[in-house]
Design an enzyme around this catalytic site. Sequence first.
Site, PDB file in Angstrom:
ATOM      1  N   ASP A  86       0.792  -1.239   0.000  1.00  0.00           N
ATOM      2  CA  ASP A  86       0.000   0.000   0.000  1.00  0.00           C
ATOM      3  C   ASP A  86       0.821   1.284   0.000  1.00  0.00           C
ATOM      4  O   ASP A  86       0.249   2.376  -0.043  1.00  0.00           O
ATOM      5  CB  ASP A  86      -0.966  -0.013   1.192  1.00  0.00           C
ATOM      6  CG  ASP A  86      -0.254  -0.183   2.540  1.00  0.00           C
ATOM      7  OD1 ASP A  86       0.917   0.225   2.683  1.00  0.00           O
ATOM      8  OD2 ASP A  86      -0.884  -0.741   3.468  1.00  0.00           O
ATOM      9  N   HIS A 103       6.609  -8.073  -1.229  1.00  0.00           N
ATOM     10  CA  HIS A 103       5.490  -8.526  -2.063  1.00  0.00           C
ATOM     11  C   HIS A 103       5.099  -7.493  -3.117  1.00  0.00           C
ATOM     12  O   HIS A 103       3.989  -7.522  -3.639  1.00  0.00           O
ATOM     13  CB  HIS A 103       4.279  -8.905  -1.198  1.00  0.00           C
ATOM     14  CG  HIS A 103       4.518 -10.157  -0.393  1.00  0.00           C
ATOM     15  ND1 HIS A 103       3.826 -10.460   0.760  1.00  0.00           N
ATOM     16  CD2 HIS A 103       5.375 -11.188  -0.583  1.00  0.00           C
ATOM     17  CE1 HIS A 103       4.259 -11.628   1.250  1.00  0.00           C
ATOM     18  NE2 HIS A 103       5.197 -12.081   0.457  1.00  0.00           N
ATOM     19  N   CYS A 111       3.905  -5.615 -17.213  1.00  0.00           N
ATOM     20  CA  CYS A 111       3.394  -6.559 -18.212  1.00  0.00           C
ATOM     21  C   CYS A 111       3.986  -7.938 -17.953  1.00  0.00           C
ATOM     22  O   CYS A 111       5.196  -8.088 -17.817  1.00  0.00           O
ATOM     23  CB  CYS A 111       3.762  -6.086 -19.619  1.00  0.00           C
ATOM     24  SG  CYS A 111       3.344  -7.318 -20.879  1.00  0.00           S
ATOM     25  N   CYS A 139       3.066  -4.330 -25.875  1.00  0.00           N
ATOM     26  CA  CYS A 139       3.054  -5.592 -26.623  1.00  0.00           C
ATOM     27  C   CYS A 139       1.682  -6.271 -26.653  1.00  0.00           C
ATOM     28  O   CYS A 139       1.539  -7.330 -27.259  1.00  0.00           O
ATOM     29  CB  CYS A 139       4.099  -6.556 -26.041  1.00  0.00           C
ATOM     30  SG  CYS A 139       3.574  -7.328 -24.500  1.00  0.00           S
ATOM     31  N   THR A 177       1.440  -9.219  11.390  1.00  0.00           N
ATOM     32  CA  THR A 177       1.505 -10.287  10.395  1.00  0.00           C
ATOM     33  C   THR A 177       1.244 -11.633  11.058  1.00  0.00           C
ATOM     34  O   THR A 177       1.718 -11.878  12.168  1.00  0.00           O
ATOM     35  CB  THR A 177       2.868 -10.286   9.648  1.00  0.00           C
ATOM     36  OG1 THR A 177       3.001 -11.478   8.896  1.00  0.00           O
ATOM     37  CG2 THR A 177       4.045 -10.121  10.586  1.00  0.00           C
ATOM     38  N   ASN A 202       1.272  -8.397  17.510  1.00  0.00           N
ATOM     39  CA  ASN A 202       0.160  -8.917  16.703  1.00  0.00           C
ATOM     40  C   ASN A 202      -0.964  -9.389  17.614  1.00  0.00           C
ATOM     41  O   ASN A 202      -0.724 -10.054  18.616  1.00  0.00           O
ATOM     42  CB  ASN A 202       0.639 -10.092  15.839  1.00  0.00           C
ATOM     43  CG  ASN A 202      -0.242 -10.315  14.635  1.00  0.00           C
ATOM     44  OD1 ASN A 202      -0.385  -9.423  13.803  1.00  0.00           O
ATOM     45  ND2 ASN A 202      -0.843 -11.482  14.530  1.00  0.00           N
TER      46      ASN A 202
END
Length: 233
Positions: A86, A103, A111, A139, A177, A202
């Site tokens: 984000d 990530h 692409c 492409c 997490t 957490n």
Amino acid sequence: MTGAGISTDSGIRDFRGPNGLWTLDPAAEKLFTIQNYLADPGIRRRSWLARRENPAWGAEPNAGHLALVELERRGSLRAVITQNIDRLHQRAGSSPDRVIEVHGNMVDAVCWDCGARSLTEDALARLDAGDADPACLVCGGILKTATIMFGQSLDGEVLRAAAAASQDCDVFVAVGTTLQVHPVAGLCQVAVRSGAELVIVNRDPTPYDDLASRVIRESISEALPVLVDELTA
Ligand code: CNA
Ligand code: ZN
């Protein structure tokens, strides 16, 4: 190292928390699998629509993100390894060269066929103009956000940078997490093996709680500023 939980107080839902996207709608998980995305134009259409509706576009960083900016200002931050896509760490003020996005991110698009990079914003503008599955303008190949989906491998260089930072810290703090996504979750172990103390912040239990010297189950945006003060006292 941060996960989706640091951004829930900015109004962005996590995946596996009590109100998580997948907790409430397990079928949503298949939107995030690369094989489905490549094979099925219908999944791509749903995926672009979901991207457009992602609250992250209008979200603001919260006190949790700002606490890590303060940790850096005090000279005690080696890196922010984030699983989040984000961009809120950078928008809060963390130096971009200290944020390791394992990530990927949702701001850039790429692409699948030729690797050309573009902006997700431009793809979403084409979506608004009626193109439900915008293709690569170079492409004609399949376009996707520069995020890592299930079934995709991580960028080797990014992962090496994350491992190096994990081996080179006194304290490894895992924030927001579930530590269920590998190989990233294994970085806790990498850090501990290299002599670091592991602190977990957490609300829900994680598989690494036993390895931690401290587990803090409070709200991240409340607990992280306090922890930063303690770590830099
Ligand atoms: P997850 O598996 O959804 O786990 C989040 C954890 O955070 C849960 O255990 C929650 O209990 C905990 N949590 C949530 N909010 C709070 C809070 N305010 N205070 C304390 N604890 C809280 O998320 P992970 O990051 O472990 O999963 C990895 C995926 C999720 C990555 O690939 C991300 O890209 C992906 N994701 C990212 C975002 C984002 O960029 N903001 C949002 C949703 C999912
Ligand atoms: Zn292309």
